[in-house]
Design a protein around this motif. Structure first.
Motif, PDB file in Angstrom:
ATOM      1  N   SER A   1       3.080  -5.579  -2.376  1.00 27.15           N
ATOM      2  CA  SER A   1       1.776  -5.959  -2.828  1.00 27.15           C
ATOM      3  C   SER A   1       1.183  -4.412  -3.301  1.00 27.15           C
ATOM      4  N   ARG A   2       0.143  -3.866  -4.073  1.00 32.87           N
ATOM      5  CA  ARG A   2      -0.026  -2.772  -4.294  1.00 32.87           C
ATOM      6  C   ARG A   2       0.830  -1.280  -4.282  1.00 32.87           C
ATOM      7  N   ASN A   3       1.562  -1.674  -5.007  1.00 34.59           N
ATOM      8  CA  ASN A   3       2.500  -0.501  -5.271  1.00 34.59           C
ATOM      9  C   ASN A   3       2.279  -0.203  -6.716  1.00 34.59           C
TER      10      ASN A   3
ATOM     11  N   GLY B   1      -0.486  -6.228  -7.332  1.00 34.97           N
ATOM     12  CA  GLY B   1      -1.555  -5.326  -7.666  1.00 34.97           C
ATOM     13  C   GLY B   1      -0.332  -3.934  -7.545  1.00 34.97           C
ATOM     14  N   ASN B   2       0.936  -4.463  -9.210  1.00 34.86           N
ATOM     15  CA  ASN B   2       1.327  -3.910  -8.934  1.00 34.86           C
ATOM     16  C   ASN B   2       1.746  -3.042 -10.991  1.00 34.86           C
TER      17      ASN B   2
ATOM     18  N   GLY C   1       0.843  -1.491   0.050  1.00 37.31           N
ATOM     19  CA  GLY C   1      -0.368  -0.148  -0.036  1.00 37.31           C
ATOM     20  C   GLY C   1       0.247   1.169   0.090  1.00 37.31           C
TER      21      GLY C   1
END
Length: 666
Positions: A342-344, A369-370, A319
């Motif tokens: 994750s999520r970067n 999520g990249n 995040g």
């Protein structure tokens, strides 16, 4: 006489007052005992509430919409039924691998034991996670300490006792003898609370104070700078000296960095406290350290923070807004076993060729999520779990996964992968792979070259149209195949596609283009999920070749009518079928053969067009004692409940498990 009466009245008043005071004291004591009992049981109630959370949620949902009873089957996990007005079902009934537990996105195998925190131990027991807190046995020694990272206190040895005695001499608790107090009691005093806060502050600003004997000083074992530092730093500073110490630490940058690595002034020698790390790592302000895990979630980082902590095994950077991973990013964390990125906004071009090379012990890597377009190179060969879901992967070539021979779990959902850009040899080196997720991609056929070790395959939300004879030729261990939300027709499933599989127990073909229950299903099949198709008929003997026999059949949200179901439709499954879902179809009567299903526990016939229930359509009066039926749903039909025979449900032991209301009125 008057004096005697007056004397008796005075005695009576005194006695009454004394009784009232005793009663009040007893009441207060009872109240305190009651409060202690409440506090003692609160943790048990909290744990019970956590364990019953899912059951309470299910019960709340039952009040509005009919759902399955989650207490009945652990393998079944059904979401609420939606309205029948053209709304698709949200069923998710296919069980996971038998015995496996899913914990925070990780797979724990049956009988696995792990410690999520220092003071708790968890066990995976047949799909259920059971956790308990460590119970510390009472110590008989007069002095105890609790090492950092440990759960229970330990007895301190002689050198530790000397240092503790020295602390007590400098900060004496009022009105207490030193030989009658332990550390835990001493820390309750106000002065020692101040000392504790001061020492926590000194962890980051001061170097360690080591207790040296006079003999060491005489023999010259101490270097001059160490001796000067020991003389300059007393064991305890008063509050008035804190500001001077802070100014001195700010003026000596090199010394501060060295001291931060060495730790606080109260830490004993590592030999005396086994398991204690050498020093607390210096962390950015938005990060936290818990046991051996550094967590920097949603910390607004644009790059990986420089952290030196050899003892840390887990790093969480989810995040953030990290774009790149340079080669030296993890040089200070050589013992990482789990890394969450994750999520970067990490791109493939921003990852250095040797970024992960230093991580010789890494087992779990999450890059969901990249913005990756290909799998990073030079990944550690120790990886057991790799997640690159919801990226922009464009291809997987033969070398992408070539060194990951210990990989067990691979998740590549939500990318742009297809049979065109995935090399048939891409999975060749994955000798240990058992769990593969390729959902939400663009496959039109089953990927080729699946490893022989594969046990669970997820291909939902693709564009698959057919299943050929060679798809599963080399996957003899496969146990579960999920193909929901594709474009498969029963005529496009080859007769030899999977009929000879010996371990394939679960198939999910929900939301495809099936008009009949497919033939040539695997012999070993136990779970068959066909929800949300256009099935009009269950062909005769379609389950007749299965051994030991089909146990779970879900046909909800289809087009089944009375003409499409007959006695031979369930031939081969009468002795084995445990759950049968025929809800949200076009049935006008109870299907034949229900009363012959001796193992049936759960039957759903709600949301059909049923009008009558004859006495022996569900229960056989002569064999009521042998019936296993426990749950029956018949709501939202056209049944006149007052006209139902008293023997219609005689085989069901609990009438509360029969759902008849509401009914439709036409």
């Amino acid at each position: 006489m008057k004096h005697a009466v007056l004397f008796c009245l005075i005695l009576l008043i005194i006695f009454q007052t004394d009784c009232e005071q005793r009663e009040q004291g007893t009441g207060k004591q009872r109240k305190r005992i009651h409060q202690r009992r409440l506090r003692k049981s609160s943790s048990l109630h909290h744990r019970a509430n956590r364990q019953l959370g899912n059951q309470q949620t299910a019960a709340a949902a039952e009040a509005t919409l009919p759902t399955t009873n989650s207490d009945y089957s652990v393998e079944e996990n059904l979401e609420s039924l939606l309205s029948p007005l053209g709304v698709e079902s949200s069923y998710n009934v296919l069980p996971g691998k038998k015995g496996h537990c899913f914990v925070k996105g990780m797979i724990m195998y049956n009988k696995a034991v792990w410690s999520p925190e220092p003071c708790s131990t968890c066990l995976c027991s047949n799909g259920r996670v059971l956790c308990d807190e460590t119970v510390c046995h009472p110590k008989t020694c007069p002095y105890t300490i609790k090492p950092e990272g440990e759960c229970c206190p330990i007895c301190s040895d002689a050198e530790q006792r000397e240092s503790i005695d020295l602390l007590h001499k400098q900060v004496k608790p009022p009105q207490m003898e030193m030989d009658q107090i332990v550390i835990k009691e001493a820390l309750q005093s106000e002065e020692e609370e101040d000392m504790k806060e001061h020492m926590e502050h000194k962890k980051e600003t001061s170097g360690p104070t080591t207790l040296h004997s006079d003999e060491e000083r005489v023999e010259g074992k101490l270097r001059p700078e160490e001796e000067r530092r020991s003389a300059r730093q007393p064991l305890y500073h008063g509050r008035g000296e804190e500001e001077d110490d802070d100014e001195e630490s700010e003026g000596e940058g090199e010394k501060e960095e060295e001291d931060a690595i060495r730790g606080d002034v109260f830490r004993m020698s590592p030999k005396l406290m086994p398991g204690t790390p050498r020093g607390r790592p210096r962390l950015p302000g938005s990060c936290a350290l818990s046991y051996k895990t550094i967590s920097c979630i949603h910390a607004a980082f644009t790059q990986i923070p420089p952290i030196t902590a050899p003892e840390v095994t887990s790093l969480e950077l989810a995040g953030n807004s990290i774009i790149s991973i340079p080669d030296e990013a993890f040089n200070g964390l050589p013992n990482l076993e789990r890394l969450d990125l994750s999520r970067n906004n990490i791109t493939s071009s921003g990852i250095g060729p040797k970024a992960f090379k230093v991580l010789k012990k890494l087992m779990r890597l999450n890059m969901d999520g990249n913005n990756l377009v290909h799998i990073p190179s030079e990944l550690p060969s120790t990886l057991e779990e790799l997640k690159i879901n919801d990226n922009n992967l464009q291809a997987i070539d033969e070398e992408s996964l070539s060194d990951l021979n210990q990989l067990v779990t691979l998740e590549l959902e939500g990318n742009n992968l297809s049979e065109i850009n995935v090399n048939p040899l891409a999975f060749k080196s994955l000798k240990s792979l058992s769990y593969l997720r390729l959902g939400k991609n663009k496959f039109r056929i089953i990927p080729q070259g699946l490893p022989a070790s594969i046990e669970e395959l997820y291909l939902e939300n693709n564009q698959i149209e057919e299943i050929t004879e060679i798809c599963f030729n080399h996957t003899r261990k496969i146990n579960m195949i999920v193909l929901r939300y594709n474009k498969i027709e029963e005529s496009r499933i080859a007769p030899l596609a999977w009929i000879n599989q010996e371990n394939l127990e679960s198939i999910d073909l929900s939301y495809n283009k099936l008009y009949h229950v497919p033939s040539y299903l695997p012999k070993s099949l136990l779970h068959l999920v066909l929800i949300g198709n256009q099935i009009e008929r269950i062909p005769g003997y379609v389950f007749g070749h299965m051994e030991p026999g089909l146990e779970y059949l879900y046909l909800s949200f289809n087009r089944l009518s009375d003409d499409g179901v007959d006695l031979v439709s369930f031939y081969g499954a009468y002795h084995s079928l445990r759950e049968l879902f025929l809800d949200h179809n076009d049935l006008k009567s109870i299907p034949p053969g229900i009363q012959e299903m001796k193992a049936l526990h759960f039957l759903r016939l709600n949301n059909n067009k049923i009008r009558n229930i004859l006495p022996e359509q569900i229960c056989n009066v002569e064999e009521d004692e042998d019936s296993a039926l426990e749950h029956l749903h018949l709501e939202n039909n056209y049944i006149k409940t007052r006209e139902i025979s008293s023997y219609a449900f005689s085989c069901i032991r609990l009438y509360s498990s029969i759902v008849l209301k509401p009914q439709k009125i036409k």
